[in-house]
Design an enzyme around this catalytic site. Sequence first.
Site, PDB file in Angstrom:
ATOM      1  N   GLY A  50      -7.448   6.391   4.426  1.00 42.25           N
ATOM      2  CA  GLY A  50      -6.865   7.159   3.327  1.00 42.25           C
ATOM      3  C   GLY A  50      -7.241   8.623   3.371  1.00 42.25           C
ATOM      4  O   GLY A  50      -8.332   9.001   3.800  1.00 42.25           O
TER       5      GLY A  50
ATOM      6  N   ASN B  18     -10.642   1.131  10.284  1.00 43.43           N
ATOM      7  CA  ASN B  18      -9.353   1.636   9.801  1.00 43.43           C
ATOM      8  C   ASN B  18      -8.864   2.747  10.722  1.00 43.43           C
ATOM      9  O   ASN B  18      -9.555   3.759  10.898  1.00 43.43           O
ATOM     10  CB  ASN B  18      -9.492   2.196   8.382  1.00 43.43           C
ATOM     11  CG  ASN B  18      -9.922   1.140   7.389  1.00 43.43           C
ATOM     12  OD1 ASN B  18      -9.100   0.416   6.859  1.00 43.43           O
ATOM     13  ND2 ASN B  18     -11.220   1.044   7.149  1.00 43.43           N
TER      14      ASN B  18
ATOM     15  N   ARG C 228     -12.108   5.198  10.708  1.00 40.42           N
ATOM     16  CA  ARG C 228     -13.228   5.008   9.781  1.00 40.42           C
ATOM     17  C   ARG C 228     -13.751   3.589   9.945  1.00 40.42           C
ATOM     18  O   ARG C 228     -12.974   2.627   9.900  1.00 40.42           O
ATOM     19  CB  ARG C 228     -12.782   5.240   8.339  1.00 40.42           C
ATOM     20  CG  ARG C 228     -13.947   5.483   7.361  1.00 40.42           C
ATOM     21  CD  ARG C 228     -13.469   5.491   5.918  1.00 40.42           C
ATOM     22  NE  ARG C 228     -13.146   4.139   5.478  1.00 40.42           N
ATOM     23  CZ  ARG C 228     -12.045   3.804   4.811  1.00 40.42           C
ATOM     24  NH1 ARG C 228     -11.148   4.721   4.510  1.00 40.42           N
ATOM     25  NH2 ARG C 228     -11.834   2.558   4.446  1.00 40.42           N
TER      26      ARG C 228
ATOM     27  N   GLU D  40     -14.934  -3.686   8.868  1.00 41.61           N
ATOM     28  CA  GLU D  40     -13.622  -3.460   9.464  1.00 41.61           C
ATOM     29  C   GLU D  40     -13.516  -2.026   9.968  1.00 41.61           C
ATOM     30  O   GLU D  40     -14.346  -1.167   9.651  1.00 41.61           O
ATOM     31  CB  GLU D  40     -12.503  -3.754   8.465  1.00 41.61           C
ATOM     32  CG  GLU D  40     -12.479  -2.859   7.243  1.00 41.61           C
ATOM     33  CD  GLU D  40     -11.348  -3.227   6.294  1.00 41.61           C
ATOM     34  OE1 GLU D  40     -10.706  -4.276   6.481  1.00 41.61           O
ATOM     35  OE2 GLU D  40     -11.104  -2.450   5.369  1.00 41.61           O
TER      36      GLU D  40
ATOM     37  N   TYR E  94      -9.672   4.180  -5.660  1.00 40.37           N
ATOM     38  CA  TYR E  94      -8.625   5.177  -5.869  1.00 40.37           C
ATOM     39  C   TYR E  94      -8.619   5.854  -7.229  1.00 40.37           C
ATOM     40  O   TYR E  94      -7.873   6.799  -7.431  1.00 40.37           O
ATOM     41  CB  TYR E  94      -7.252   4.540  -5.593  1.00 40.37           C
ATOM     42  CG  TYR E  94      -7.142   4.088  -4.156  1.00 40.37           C
ATOM     43  CD1 TYR E  94      -7.151   5.018  -3.122  1.00 40.37           C
ATOM     44  CD2 TYR E  94      -7.067   2.749  -3.821  1.00 40.37           C
ATOM     45  CE1 TYR E  94      -7.073   4.623  -1.797  1.00 40.37           C
ATOM     46  CE2 TYR E  94      -6.988   2.333  -2.504  1.00 40.37           C
ATOM     47  CZ  TYR E  94      -6.989   3.282  -1.496  1.00 40.37           C
ATOM     48  OH  TYR E  94      -6.926   2.886  -0.194  1.00 40.37           O
TER      49      TYR E  94
ATOM     50  N   ASP F 199     -16.166   0.773   8.374  1.00 41.18           N
ATOM     51  CA  ASP F 199     -16.853   0.380   7.147  1.00 41.18           C
ATOM     52  C   ASP F 199     -17.932  -0.645   7.480  1.00 41.18           C
ATOM     53  O   ASP F 199     -17.689  -1.615   8.205  1.00 41.18           O
ATOM     54  CB  ASP F 199     -15.859  -0.211   6.144  1.00 41.18           C
ATOM     55  CG  ASP F 199     -14.824   0.809   5.693  1.00 41.18           C
ATOM     56  OD1 ASP F 199     -15.121   2.019   5.753  1.00 41.18           O
ATOM     57  OD2 ASP F 199     -13.719   0.402   5.288  1.00 41.18           O
TER      58      ASP F 199
ATOM     59  N   SER G  97      -6.737  -1.589   1.334  1.00 42.88           N
ATOM     60  CA  SER G  97      -6.866  -1.012  -0.013  1.00 42.88           C
ATOM     61  C   SER G  97      -7.351  -2.024  -1.043  1.00 42.88           C
ATOM     62  O   SER G  97      -7.162  -1.833  -2.245  1.00 42.88           O
ATOM     63  CB  SER G  97      -5.528  -0.403  -0.469  1.00 42.88           C
ATOM     64  OG  SER G  97      -5.134   0.621   0.395  1.00 42.88           O
TER      65      SER G  97
ATOM     66  N   GLU H 197       0.813  -1.213   0.000  1.00 46.49           N
ATOM     67  CA  GLU H 197       0.000   0.000   0.000  1.00 46.49           C
ATOM     68  C   GLU H 197       0.848   1.264   0.000  1.00 46.49           C
ATOM     69  O   GLU H 197       0.347   2.359   0.254  1.00 46.49           O
ATOM     70  CB  GLU H 197      -0.935  -0.012   1.211  1.00 46.49           C
ATOM     71  CG  GLU H 197      -1.949  -1.138   1.167  1.00 46.49           C
ATOM     72  CD  GLU H 197      -2.815  -1.187   2.403  1.00 46.49           C
ATOM     73  OE1 GLU H 197      -3.660  -0.281   2.579  1.00 46.49           O
ATOM     74  OE2 GLU H 197      -2.652  -2.117   3.209  1.00 46.49           O
TER      75      GLU H 197
END
Length: 313
Positions: free
Chosen positions: A269, A265, A249, A263, A211, A251, A142, A13
């Site tokens: 990002g 984070n 974050r 999950e 992305y 999800d 990612s 990543e």
Amino acid sequence: MKIGVIMGGISLEAEVSLRTGREMLNHLDSRKYEVTPIVISNREDWIEQVKGLDLALLALHGTYGEDGTVQGTLETLGIPYTGSGVLSSSLCMNKDMSKKILRSDGVLTPEWLCWDSMDDYSPEAVQRLGYPVMVKPNSGGSSIGMAKVNDPADLRAAVLQAFASDPDGAVLIERFTTGQEITCSLLEGELLPIIGIAAAGAEWFDYTAKYEEGGAIEQVIVLPPEVEARVRVAALASWKALKCSVYARVDMLLQDGVPVVLEVNTLPGMTKTSLLPRSAQAAGLTFGGLLDRIIESSLSLRGQEKGETVYAG
């Protein structure tokens, strides 16, 4: 204040991390901060570069960066850093462990298996779990090394790919869960506006959808009050169970109005297409303002951990 933006790294990543780092560099207020970009390319050279910093602003993703190892090194060096601490970073990076903790705290998460090596490979166990499944590196992010598997014929190749993406790690096989995909950004334990996600032309939120500009349809959504209340409870329960701090974050998928956590984070990002800055913007925070909040909160937290008063801007 001397700030080093730590980016790059040695994981798959690294490119995403560089994008996050560049975006941070573009939005840090030069009137407040003396900023130095620090690119990690191995496990040693960066240590000399961080000495003398007032704060390490972490733009890292993946192994050796998001998993608590860099955080632990910075603590040893006495350098404050942004985001969650060593324990939370390590827990959230390990999907199997974080899912066990979430489940023990009553947070719904899809059924799963975790294999440490190909010696654990068991098509029969996956058959009992039920197809389709998502196969992913246990400590990856990612969507790298991740695949949807619809039938037993494709299972082995997907598992081998996931192991190849994280040779020292494990592989998670998770029951594919349908529903409305949402992401819940939290800043200092407060839920920011919720974003709904739909991958443009893709069956799931893969690397391209995440992305590439136009890869996904991402917009702030207004949920029915009772659904939003459930989402808020699930997001804050996840934050608390996994010892998160400063920002994170979560999800999720919504199944008939019920949140199912995928999950958490701890260093989400911060690229041009990332979800946290978009959620913050919907809350009235500019990218620069978001960085200011992360910096101030991190300095305050690290000072509390040391029992010190820390200058916060």
